[in-house]
Design a protein around this motif. Sequence first.
Motif: not given
Length: 538
Positions: A250-264
């Motif tokens: 879950q932690l790994v998936e959240q990293y991936k999702a938030d980076i894609q949402k909040l950065t280019p």
Amino acid sequence: MNSIKTIIVDDESRIRRRLERLVQACGEEWEIINLFSDGKEAFDEITSQSISFDLLITDVQMPEMDGLTLISELKKTHSFTSIIISGYDDFTYLQTAMREGAVNYILKPVDKHKFTEQLEEVKVKIFAKRMEQQKWSEIHGKAQQLIYTKQIQLLSEITWNDAMDLSVIDWTKQFPDGIYQLLYVSVDQNISAVENLASTQNWDLKMEEIFKQISQEAAREMNYWMWRSGKLQYWILICFSDTNHVKVNQLVEQYKADIQKLTPFTISIGVANHFQEIKLLPIVKDQLLTLLQYRMIHGGNKVYHQNMLVDLTVNSQPKNVSSIIYKQVHQILSSLDGKGEVETLSAVHQLFKELESISSPTIIEDAVHYLCLQIFNKWMEIDGFGENAEMLSNVLKVTKKAGNFTQLKDSIKHWVVDIKRKVDSRRKIDSDPVLRAKKWINENLGNHITIKEIAEHIYMSPTYFSNYFKAQTGETILDYITKCRLEKAKELLETTDTKVYDISSKLGYQDTKYFSRLFKQWYGQSPSQYREYHFKRD
């Protein structure tokens, strides 16, 4: 400042209400959180609901549980100040009350002015105690931060230093026992494009902030450390008491999702298998670096788990690889088993003869990457993932560094022949790997020794060798090397007049103080003391 949470316990409702009014009249800093008519009722409610409070005002004589017993029982689980209210002017009560930590002993009927004075004294003591606790908390926080900073420095040094001698493996004591898992996070975008973008916005700090925020939310159940590997590349080490795959995933998936949402950017994450010996970290690091090379074929914005490696390799034929190239790659693979170098070189030559007629650099690169991945998979079948993990990452960089087609061909040819020789050597080995490892260690006590070097000598993966050695001998490889070096030190101390610092250096310990401390831990005497009692004079 936070209010003083107060509980009042008295079996007479009239007195209970009067005490409540007296407390409230002393100012806004006083907060009545509970009123109870009996000690038993108060004890049950406070303990079952885990109620936190600062001051307990209680009567002594009550039906089911008296005030002194209530204070005594609550002190086992709570920290608080107490005031005893009693209708009896009895010195025995006073002694007991003071022994249980009561601030004061007030007789009924309660005098308003005296009661107010007592509460003022209580307030001063409670606030002073809070200030002291806050200072200690700050000191503890700073100490923990210093420890964390030191750990991050160690981890950064270890991941940058590929070959750490086991004689200085003492750094492992800086980390807690537990089950570890290492993550490698890397931005998928081209670095040169990222650098242009980063010149106007500090995305590196932004990404660190995202990682820290997500990790801190999970920090109640696991320890974590995060440090940079390079531009927009990060390591995250997690330590937990049980193997909770779901939470890490879950932690790994959240990293991936938030980076894609909040950065280019998008990121790919390599997730290692669990390991319990922190000294295996450098080996696990190499495994993840190799694992993430599969982005070249399977694409970015993915999570690559180490246990997916076989599936990734089996299904790793890129679309640009033609059936002819596919056939020639597998001829090279076939030549690695039971055939000579001449056949292997011939198969490589045929592949590059086909590639020479291709005008697209992308297709050539894909074909070479496919060859390298398939050969590496062949080596894994023989010796397991982790053996010379950097061999794949290094050869995949060749296509970027080669100045022309001939250089590319020669580099790949040499690499394939080297693998061929490793395969042949591995097939011939049939002696006990533990005995061969011990023999090599004893022949190299004065040299730089790493688990990786030992494992390469006996053709095992470092992780597998470390576990295998302990299972077969009952001791870790580190303990065995330390024992051999210190036994040799004893021999030199007993039979020669070689200086201690020369013995230390001769046995691979560049830090003489560390060597002396280690020697004393094992034998109860410093090297100088040992020599004084055991030197064998002619």
